[in-house]
Scaffold this active site. Sequence first.
Site, PDB file in Angstrom:
ATOM      1  N   PRO A 293     -26.792  -3.261  34.265  1.00 59.16           N
ATOM      2  CA  PRO A 293     -25.645  -3.077  33.470  1.00 59.16           C
ATOM      3  C   PRO A 293     -25.764  -1.933  33.015  1.00 59.16           C
ATOM      4  CG  PRO A 293     -27.062  -4.405  32.070  1.00 59.16           C
ATOM      5  CD  PRO A 293     -27.804  -4.213  33.874  1.00 59.16           C
ATOM      6  N   TYR A 385     -19.205   7.547  35.821  1.00 62.25           N
ATOM      7  CA  TYR A 385     -18.850   6.653  34.780  1.00 62.25           C
ATOM      8  C   TYR A 385     -17.304   6.150  35.077  1.00 62.25           C
ATOM      9  CZ  TYR A 385     -19.405   4.160  30.395  1.00 62.25           C
ATOM     10  OH  TYR A 385     -19.501   3.137  29.443  1.00 62.25           O
TER      11      TYR A 385
HETATM   12  C1  PHB Z   1     -20.830  -4.122  27.082  1.00 67.94           C
HETATM   13  O1  PHB Z   1     -21.349  -5.529  27.281  1.00 67.94           O
HETATM   14  O2  PHB Z   1     -19.948  -3.879  26.234  1.00 67.94           O
HETATM   15  C2  PHB Z   1     -21.391  -3.029  27.825  1.00 67.94           C
HETATM   16  C3  PHB Z   1     -22.558  -3.608  28.919  1.00 67.94           C
HETATM   17  C4  PHB Z   1     -23.088  -2.382  29.645  1.00 67.94           C
HETATM   18  C5  PHB Z   1     -22.550  -1.265  29.440  1.00 67.94           C
HETATM   19  C6  PHB Z   1     -21.359  -0.594  28.665  1.00 67.94           C
HETATM   20  C7  PHB Z   1     -21.015  -1.852  27.702  1.00 67.94           C
HETATM   21  O3  PHB Z   1     -23.105  -0.341  30.360  1.00 67.94           O
END
Ligand code: PHB
Length: 394
Positions: A293, A385
């Site tokens: 993630p 990004y």
């Molecule tokens: C989120 O859950 O808000 C989240 C998860 C991973 C990321 C950014 C935000 O890289």
Amino acid sequence: MRTRVAIIGAGPSGLLLGQLLHKAGIDNVILERQSPDYVLGRIRAGVLEQGMVDLLREAGVSERMDREGLVHTGFELVFDDRREHIDLQGLTGGKTVMIYGQTEVTRDLMAARAASGALNIYEAANVRLHDADSDRPYVTFEKQGESQRLDCDYIAGCDGFHGVSRQSIPAERLKVFERVYPFGWLGVLADTPPVSDELIYANHPRGFALCSMRSPTRTRYYVQVPADEKVEEWPDERFWAELKARLPADIAVKLVTGPSIEKSIAPLRSFVVEPMQHGRLFLVGDAAHIVPPTGAKGLNLAASDVATLYRILLKVYREGRTELLAKYSELCLKRVWKAERFSWWMTSVLHRFPDTDTFTQRMQQAELEYYVSTEAGRTTIAENYVGLPYEPVE
Ligand code: PHB
Ligand code: APR
């Protein structure tokens, strides 16, 4: 029962594909193993790339997102006691990301589906795919104990990493590429104001930390933990203390804590299967690939697969361009591998690995320092990004 496109799975991939096809007059049925409440109960990511935002607008499901979503023009990278701002908008010629939770995207798509009157079968048990490599594929399932059959032109496998679609393809036809990381993310959702206007990704000797949000009153924070960690060992106080310990002092003092409303540990994995299709079956989203993630790419990659399959099917049904079907996997994988690379890179430079020695730490610092100290490096981070362009379907 007969439909043109049988969609397996009512996560964001299946619902978005179903909505786009329905809007274009292409009949489809969605089969989902779980109940709607179960699907909405899963807390996932919350950063939407421009391409996904545009696709949701095209699907006619952006009204609440455009009203309530938060447009972010940058984010912060923290390492070596430094705070470095990445100006997404300035570095990419005006592109931004939208903070809007996957749960909310799913909720909006479910509402649109219900309003459209298109068929969604929840709690469909024992879904099986048949004759995907023939001209007459079909799907069987059980609903309230009764066996049913759905005949179709094409099957979209939108049933996530653990779904039945990928498993229906003979193993010898697939190549699997995988890396499992030796740590997980412990995430907390809380009704507290965000510690900063922007997301903060922190590399710290105690491990990675991320400050994210869902709205001006709801936050999502993560800390890296060992892969075998138990969530029961993390009462709220321990979580907040660990998060503060990994943030620069000027940020930590501003952190507002509160009771968690969700807390869970997610493993980190990179995974790609090639090809993403077999006969008339097309794998979409998590069914075909997983990213860690760290780059917020999972949901966005699902959206770009949906866009590709949708644009191909549109040309197939409107212009008879059936030769495009064979290109699905190749078109998707170009973008998938680039997002896999970025997610792997972000993961590699921001986390502590069990074998991270002092030399490796210096290498991470030098790499981050090298990227943020040049316009070229910052631009590379920013353009990945906000999301690389979708591959055109021509
Ligand atoms: C989120 O859950 O808000 C989240 C998860 C991973 C990321 C950014 C935000 O890289
Ligand atoms: N039969 C029917 N439905 C199934 C089956 C099955 N055998 N197996 C799984 N499903 C359903 C799941 O219950 C789930 O609702 O398929 C859906 C898949 O949804 P997701 O796992 O959310 O996958 P996807 O729609 O591709 O969403 C993209 O990328 O990185 C992630 O967080 C991101 O979850 C998001 C995903």
